[in-house]
Design a protein around this motif. Structure first.
Motif, PDB file in Angstrom:
ATOM      1  N   GLY A  29       0.806  -1.221   0.000  1.00 31.04           N
ATOM      2  CA  GLY A  29       0.000   0.000   0.000  1.00 31.04           C
ATOM      3  C   GLY A  29       0.836   1.267   0.000  1.00 31.04           C
ATOM      4  O   GLY A  29       0.298   2.368   0.013  1.00 31.04           O
ATOM      5  N   GLY A  30       2.154   1.135   0.041  1.00 32.56           N
ATOM      6  CA  GLY A  30       3.023   2.314   0.068  1.00 32.56           C
ATOM      7  C   GLY A  30       2.966   3.060   1.392  1.00 32.56           C
ATOM      8  O   GLY A  30       3.323   4.234   1.472  1.00 32.56           O
ATOM      9  N   SER A  31       2.514   2.381   2.448  1.00 36.06           N
ATOM     10  CA  SER A  31       2.369   3.066   3.739  1.00 36.06           C
ATOM     11  C   SER A  31       3.688   3.151   4.503  1.00 36.06           C
ATOM     12  O   SER A  31       3.755   3.807   5.535  1.00 36.06           O
ATOM     13  CB  SER A  31       1.312   2.346   4.598  1.00 36.06           C
ATOM     14  OG  SER A  31       1.717   1.027   4.852  1.00 36.06           O
ATOM     15  N   LYS A  32       4.726   2.464   4.005  1.00 36.02           N
ATOM     16  CA  LYS A  32       6.055   2.527   4.625  1.00 36.02           C
ATOM     17  C   LYS A  32       7.055   2.870   3.516  1.00 36.02           C
ATOM     18  O   LYS A  32       7.853   2.025   3.079  1.00 36.02           O
ATOM     19  CB  LYS A  32       6.380   1.164   5.262  1.00 36.02           C
ATOM     20  CG  LYS A  32       5.381   0.802   6.356  1.00 36.02           C
ATOM     21  CD  LYS A  32       5.441  -0.635   6.793  1.00 36.02           C
ATOM     22  CE  LYS A  32       4.682  -1.598   5.950  1.00 36.02           C
ATOM     23  NZ  LYS A  32       3.223  -1.499   6.034  1.00 36.02           N
ATOM     24  N   VAL A 321      13.850   1.942   9.281  1.00 34.84           N
ATOM     25  CA  VAL A 321      13.192   3.199   8.880  1.00 34.84           C
ATOM     26  C   VAL A 321      11.971   2.839   8.033  1.00 34.84           C
ATOM     27  O   VAL A 321      12.089   2.160   7.014  1.00 34.84           O
ATOM     28  CB  VAL A 321      14.167   4.088   8.069  1.00 34.84           C
ATOM     29  CG1 VAL A 321      13.506   5.422   7.736  1.00 34.84           C
ATOM     30  CG2 VAL A 321      15.457   4.308   8.832  1.00 34.84           C
ATOM     31  N   LEU A 322      10.793   3.284   8.483  1.00 36.73           N
ATOM     32  CA  LEU A 322       9.563   2.988   7.745  1.00 36.73           C
ATOM     33  C   LEU A 322       9.180   4.142   6.828  1.00 36.73           C
ATOM     34  O   LEU A 322       8.630   3.929   5.751  1.00 36.73           O
ATOM     35  CB  LEU A 322       8.410   2.705   8.722  1.00 36.73           C
ATOM     36  CG  LEU A 322       8.650   1.576   9.722  1.00 36.73           C
ATOM     37  CD1 LEU A 322       7.490   1.474  10.698  1.00 36.73           C
ATOM     38  CD2 LEU A 322       8.830   0.251   9.012  1.00 36.73           C
ATOM     39  N   LYS A 323       9.415   5.353   7.282  1.00 39.17           N
ATOM     40  CA  LYS A 323       9.169   6.542   6.464  1.00 39.17           C
ATOM     41  C   LYS A 323      10.363   7.449   6.628  1.00 39.17           C
ATOM     42  O   LYS A 323      10.893   7.578   7.730  1.00 39.17           O
ATOM     43  CB  LYS A 323       7.929   7.296   6.954  1.00 39.17           C
ATOM     44  CG  LYS A 323       6.628   6.550   6.750  1.00 39.17           C
ATOM     45  CD  LYS A 323       5.465   7.371   7.267  1.00 39.17           C
ATOM     46  CE  LYS A 323       4.219   6.519   7.313  1.00 39.17           C
ATOM     47  NZ  LYS A 323       3.093   7.202   7.961  1.00 39.17           N
ATOM     48  N   GLY A 324      10.739   8.123   5.531  1.00 35.81           N
ATOM     49  CA  GLY A 324      11.893   9.017   5.606  1.00 35.81           C
ATOM     50  C   GLY A 324      12.797   8.782   4.415  1.00 35.81           C
ATOM     51  O   GLY A 324      12.772   7.708   3.816  1.00 35.81           O
ATOM     52  N   ALA A 325      13.582   9.804   4.081  1.00 35.93           N
ATOM     53  CA  ALA A 325      14.404   9.724   2.884  1.00 35.93           C
ATOM     54  C   ALA A 325      15.668   8.938   3.151  1.00 35.93           C
ATOM     55  O   ALA A 325      16.621   9.465   3.715  1.00 35.93           O
ATOM     56  CB  ALA A 325      14.743  11.133   2.419  1.00 35.93           C
ATOM     57  N   THR A 326      15.684   7.691   2.770  1.00 38.56           N
ATOM     58  CA  THR A 326      16.891   6.879   2.894  1.00 38.56           C
ATOM     59  C   THR A 326      16.849   5.751   1.874  1.00 38.56           C
ATOM     60  O   THR A 326      15.777   5.263   1.530  1.00 38.56           O
ATOM     61  CB  THR A 326      17.047   6.284   4.313  1.00 38.56           C
ATOM     62  OG1 THR A 326      18.222   5.481   4.336  1.00 38.56           O
ATOM     63  CG2 THR A 326      15.869   5.423   4.717  1.00 38.56           C
ATOM     64  N   HIS A 327      18.002   5.368   1.409  1.00 35.53           N
ATOM     65  CA  HIS A 327      18.080   4.182   0.553  1.00 35.53           C
ATOM     66  C   HIS A 327      18.518   2.971   1.367  1.00 35.53           C
ATOM     67  O   HIS A 327      18.731   1.895   0.846  1.00 35.53           O
ATOM     68  CB  HIS A 327      19.055   4.409  -0.604  1.00 35.53           C
ATOM     69  CG  HIS A 327      18.422   5.129  -1.746  1.00 35.53           C
ATOM     70  ND1 HIS A 327      17.298   4.649  -2.395  1.00 35.53           N
ATOM     71  CD2 HIS A 327      18.734   6.294  -2.352  1.00 35.53           C
ATOM     72  CE1 HIS A 327      16.951   5.486  -3.352  1.00 35.53           C
ATOM     73  NE2 HIS A 327      17.797   6.498  -3.332  1.00 35.53           N
ATOM     74  N   ARG A 328      18.729   3.202   2.654  1.00 31.42           N
ATOM     75  CA  ARG A 328      19.218   2.102   3.493  1.00 31.42           C
ATOM     76  C   ARG A 328      18.360   2.064   4.751  1.00 31.42           C
ATOM     77  O   ARG A 328      18.712   2.621   5.776  1.00 31.42           O
ATOM     78  CB  ARG A 328      20.689   2.360   3.844  1.00 31.42           C
ATOM     79  CG  ARG A 328      21.472   1.109   4.186  1.00 31.42           C
ATOM     80  CD  ARG A 328      22.967   1.411   4.202  1.00 31.42           C
ATOM     81  NE  ARG A 328      23.282   2.569   5.052  1.00 31.42           N
ATOM     82  CZ  ARG A 328      23.482   2.487   6.369  1.00 31.42           C
ATOM     83  NH1 ARG A 328      23.405   1.346   6.997  1.00 31.42           N
ATOM     84  NH2 ARG A 328      23.768   3.576   7.065  1.00 31.42           N
ATOM     85  N   PRO A 329      17.170   1.410   4.662  1.00 32.73           N
ATOM     86  CA  PRO A 329      16.236   1.486   5.794  1.00 32.73           C
ATOM     87  C   PRO A 329      16.714   0.793   7.063  1.00 32.73           C
ATOM     88  O   PRO A 329      16.221   1.105   8.140  1.00 32.73           O
ATOM     89  CB  PRO A 329      14.957   0.838   5.260  1.00 32.73           C
ATOM     90  CG  PRO A 329      15.326   0.136   4.013  1.00 32.73           C
ATOM     91  CD  PRO A 329      16.595   0.717   3.504  1.00 32.73           C
ATOM     92  N   GLN A 330      17.668  -0.140   6.952  1.00 33.92           N
ATOM     93  CA  GLN A 330      18.147  -0.777   8.180  1.00 33.92           C
ATOM     94  C   GLN A 330      19.320   0.001   8.754  1.00 33.92           C
ATOM     95  O   GLN A 330      20.354   0.146   8.103  1.00 33.92           O
ATOM     96  CB  GLN A 330      18.516  -2.233   7.924  1.00 33.92           C
ATOM     97  CG  GLN A 330      17.308  -3.093   8.181  1.00 33.92           C
ATOM     98  CD  GLN A 330      17.421  -4.492   7.672  1.00 33.92           C
ATOM     99  OE1 GLN A 330      18.206  -4.772   6.778  1.00 33.92           O
ATOM    100  NE2 GLN A 330      16.640  -5.373   8.237  1.00 33.92           N
ATOM    101  N   ILE A 331      19.128   0.538   9.944  1.00 32.23           N
ATOM    102  CA  ILE A 331      20.176   1.354  10.558  1.00 32.23           C
ATOM    103  C   ILE A 331      20.572   0.739  11.900  1.00 32.23           C
ATOM    104  O   ILE A 331      19.934  -0.201  12.364  1.00 32.23           O
ATOM    105  CB  ILE A 331      19.735   2.830  10.734  1.00 32.23           C
ATOM    106  CG1 ILE A 331      18.440   2.914  11.556  1.00 32.23           C
ATOM    107  CG2 ILE A 331      19.548   3.496   9.379  1.00 32.23           C
ATOM    108  CD1 ILE A 331      18.013   4.350  11.894  1.00 32.23           C
TER     109      ILE A 331
END
Ligand SMILES: Cc1cc2nc3c(=O)[nH]c(=O)nc-3n(C[C@H](O)[C@H](O)[C@H](O)COP(=O)(O)OP(=O)(O)OC[C@H]3O[C@@H](n4cnc5c(N)ncnc54)[C@H](O)[C@@H]3O)c2cc1C
Length: 362
Positions: A29-32, A321-331
């Protein structure tokens, strides 16, 4: 160049897409959005066309649905029979789908009562990296099929395959609920009460910490029993708190389900309650909420994600990271899952769903 999204409407079309494309990223759904934003060269598979509940037998407490089915549709159907998804998935109103919720491994506050998503998933059907349709688990509660593919898909972030169908067990929804907001003088006192509650026989549907010192407690059960149970809870805590009931209570939890905690990125961190004091010292003003007796943190981060990455690394924690500008959601720390990498290699030998080759772009 990214290619336009594909919109499969059947598992066969997903198989075809996997066979004919080099790099694919499923989107529910594009919610994340941090999890479903394509990298250069990745083709988005919009899964919303693979929708609909296929089987639901309320007397068996089990349903099977296509992975692109919206949670809102599932919840409405279950509610007609007094049932619910006890892992309490977030982002329902924003259009979250079953597949996206499984792949992101997301549960909400009411997981406190019966457990998280992985305790309720029974079966999966997915397309692996070679375009094969794979089934794992079943739709019966007892299942001795061997390797637990359904649980592996929980939190797999699309790395292992494209989910096309999922089967879940469900539970009867509580007939009534009530909520108590209890303020403590500070974090230490609130955590002390949280530990006592978590170790007590008091059955809570939610046991959340709103820092610095507020516990948010939810009870569920028969409406006639709730007032006395609420009183026992207040006696146990030695505090009255602010009770919420009826529409105010429903609205409170509905709003939390949207995870609109504040400006910036939305980040989920798995932890244990013992980690909270050190984390609280480091996090500063970022709006946040600890769910499930301190096992899960949802956080709004309105600064550089690099800074949060470093902060989590220093604390030995991993975040998504579920929302936010990143190409690497695992931090944060790399969980370094040797087993996970082996499974990834077996199911996706050509790296069609891999994110690693793109990590350097950040
Ligand atoms: C093949 C594969 C490779 C993966 N590789 C990575 C990776 O490299 N890096 C990465 O960050 N994630 C990776 N993941 C995802 C990661 O395993 C899941 O996101 C995570 O386990 C799910 O945690 P959760 O808190 O979302 O689940 P929940 O169901 O919400 O958590 C259940 C409970 O387990 C605890 N918990 C979760 N994970 C751990 C852990 N690792 N150790 C101890 N307790 C834990 C939580 O605190 C929580 O109490 C991978 C998954 C797969 C399938």
């Amino acid at each position: 160049m990214s290619t336009p999204p594909l919109q499969p409407t059947s598992a066969a079309e997903v198989q075809e897409a996997v066979r004919t494309h080099r790099h694919l990223l499923p989107r529910g759904g594009g919610s994340k959005p941090a999890l479903s934003r394509p990298h250069e060269g990745q083709t988005v598979l919009d899964m919303s066309g693979l929708s609909g509940v296929l089987e639901y037998d309320p007397s068996e407490y089990v349903f099977v649905a296509r992975a692109g089915t919206r949670l809102a549709e599932v919840e409405a159907l279950l509610a007609q029979h007094g049932q619910y998804l006890p892992f309490d998935p977030p982002l329902v109103a924003q259009g979250a789908t079953l597949g996206g919720t499984v792949a992101a491994g997301l549960s909400g506050p009411m997981r406190q009562r019966y457990g998280g998503l992985r305790d309720f998933i029974l079966g999966v059907q997915f397309v692996d990296g070679e375009g094969q349709l794979v089934r794992g688990g079943g739709k019966v509660v007892k299942n001795a099929a061997g390797f637990d593919l359904p649980k592996l898909m929980v939190g797999s972030l699309g790395r292992l395959g494209i989910l096309t169908e999922v089967a879940f067990k469900v539970f009867p929804a509580p007939k009534a609920t009530a909520t108590l907001l209890v303020n403590f003088p500070g974090l230490e006192a609130a955590l002390e009460a949280l530990y006592r509650l978590a170790g007590s026989p008091i059955e809570l549907y939610a046991l959340d910490l709103q820092p610095p010192g507020t516990l948010v407690l939810r009870l569920g059960g028969l409406p006639e029993a709730l007032p006395a149970r609420l009183e026992r809870l207040q006696a146990f805590l030695g505090r009255g708190g602010e009770p919420l009931s009826g529409e105010a209570e429903t609205a409170y939890w509905r709003s939390l389900n949207e995870l609109n905690l504040g400006e910036g990125a939305l980040v989920k961190v798995a932890l244990t309650a013992r980690r909270i004091p050190a984390l609280e010292q480091a996090l500063g003003q970022a709006p946040r909420r600890y769910l499930s007796a301190g096992h899960l943190l949802y956080l709004a981060w309105n600064a550089e994600l690099k800074a949060l990455d470093a902060l989590l690394q220093a604390q030995g924690l991993s975040g998504l990271v579920l929302k936010g500008a990143t190409h690497r959601p695992q931090i944060g720390i790399d969980l370094g899952q040797a087993m996970g990498h082996k499974v990834t290699k077996a199911l996706d030998p050509q790296g069609k769903f891999a994110q690693e080759p793109y990590a350097a772009q950040d």
